[in-house]
Design a protein around this motif. Structure first.
Motif, PDB file in Angstrom:
ATOM      1  N   LYS A  76       0.843  -1.202   0.108  1.00 23.46           N
ATOM      2  CA  LYS A  76       0.012  -0.139   0.043  1.00 23.46           C
ATOM      3  C   LYS A  76       0.863   1.364   0.020  1.00 23.46           C
ATOM      4  N   VAL A 107       1.208   5.661  -0.751  1.00 22.56           N
ATOM      5  CA  VAL A 107       0.489   7.140  -0.879  1.00 22.56           C
ATOM      6  C   VAL A 107       1.238   7.786  -2.046  1.00 22.56           C
ATOM      7  N   THR A 108       0.919   8.576  -2.854  1.00 17.30           N
ATOM      8  CA  THR A 108       1.499   9.361  -3.830  1.00 17.30           C
ATOM      9  C   THR A 108       1.828  10.713  -3.130  1.00 17.30           C
ATOM     10  N   THR A 109       2.390  11.608  -3.976  1.00 16.45           N
ATOM     11  CA  THR A 109       2.634  12.999  -3.738  1.00 16.45           C
ATOM     12  C   THR A 109       1.229  13.683  -3.760  1.00 16.45           C
ATOM     13  N   GLY A 131      -1.620  12.421  -2.888  1.00 15.46           N
ATOM     14  CA  GLY A 131      -2.478  12.124  -1.686  1.00 15.46           C
ATOM     15  C   GLY A 131      -3.242  11.124  -2.023  1.00 15.46           C
ATOM     16  N   ILE A 132      -3.114  10.228  -3.393  1.00 19.23           N
ATOM     17  CA  ILE A 132      -3.863   9.347  -3.784  1.00 19.23           C
ATOM     18  C   ILE A 132      -3.448   7.869  -3.099  1.00 19.23           C
ATOM     19  N   HIS A 133      -4.365   7.128  -2.433  1.00 17.67           N
ATOM     20  CA  HIS A 133      -3.941   5.928  -1.828  1.00 17.67           C
ATOM     21  C   HIS A 133      -4.336   4.868  -2.559  1.00 17.67           C
ATOM     22  N   ARG A 175      -2.985   0.588  -3.849  1.00 19.18           N
ATOM     23  CA  ARG A 175      -2.163  -0.835  -3.751  1.00 19.18           C
ATOM     24  C   ARG A 175      -1.417  -1.019  -5.019  1.00 19.18           C
ATOM     25  N   VAL A 228      -6.574   1.527  -6.845  1.00 20.92           N
ATOM     26  CA  VAL A 228      -7.303   2.377  -6.110  1.00 20.92           C
ATOM     27  C   VAL A 228      -8.720   1.869  -5.607  1.00 20.92           C
ATOM     28  N   SER A 277       5.307   8.976  -2.047  1.00 19.16           N
ATOM     29  CA  SER A 277       5.741   9.654  -1.037  1.00 19.16           C
ATOM     30  C   SER A 277       5.848   9.030   0.195  1.00 19.16           C
ATOM     31  N   ASP A 304       5.240   4.670   1.880  1.00 19.68           N
ATOM     32  CA  ASP A 304       4.988   3.366   2.018  1.00 19.68           C
ATOM     33  C   ASP A 304       3.887   3.098   3.154  1.00 19.68           C
ATOM     34  N   ALA A 305       2.649   2.948   2.832  1.00 14.68           N
ATOM     35  CA  ALA A 305       1.638   2.863   3.874  1.00 14.68           C
ATOM     36  C   ALA A 305       1.589   1.531   4.590  1.00 14.68           C
TER      37      ALA A 305
END
Length: 109
Positions: A55, A57-59, A61-63, A65, A78, A92, A94-95
């Motif tokens: 999982k 998160v991009t810069t 803000g999109i979460h 896998r 998504v 940005s 690694d969730a």
């Protein structure tokens, strides 16, 4: 003799202005440049360690896998099953690793 004293005073003045400038540059390096370089290295290492199923998160803000990987891009799945392709530099966080320690720290009742 008077000229020798004036030359010594001028040399001392040059040294007294040079030392603070050098100190400012050293402080600037240790508080501004060095941490940025370290952060960039850590981010690059984190992105290289990502694998399919993690999982992120991009810069923007999109979460999502990671569904697929290339040399320079990720295919991110998504919510709702949609898939979006992002450049690896857009990651940005690694969730997967960010959420895991929080779950372990939860108080046991």
């Amino acid at each position: 003799m008077t000229s020798a004293i004036i030359l010594q005073a001028q040399g001392n003045g040059m040294l007294s202005t040079l030392i603070p400038m050098v100190l400012i540059m050293v402080v600037f390096y240790f508080f501004m440049i060095r941490p940025q370089v370290k952060k960039a290295k850590d981010l690059k290492k984190m992105v290289e360690g990502l694998k399919k199923g993690d999982k992120i998160v991009t810069t923007a803000g999109i979460h999502g896998r990671i569904a697929d990987m290339n040399d320079t891009t990720f295919l991110i799945e998504v919510e709702g099953g949609s898939k979006i392709r992002f450049d690896k530099t857009a990651v940005s966080l690694d969730a997967t690793k960010a959420v895991a320690p929080k779950a372990e720290e939860a108080p046991k009742a």
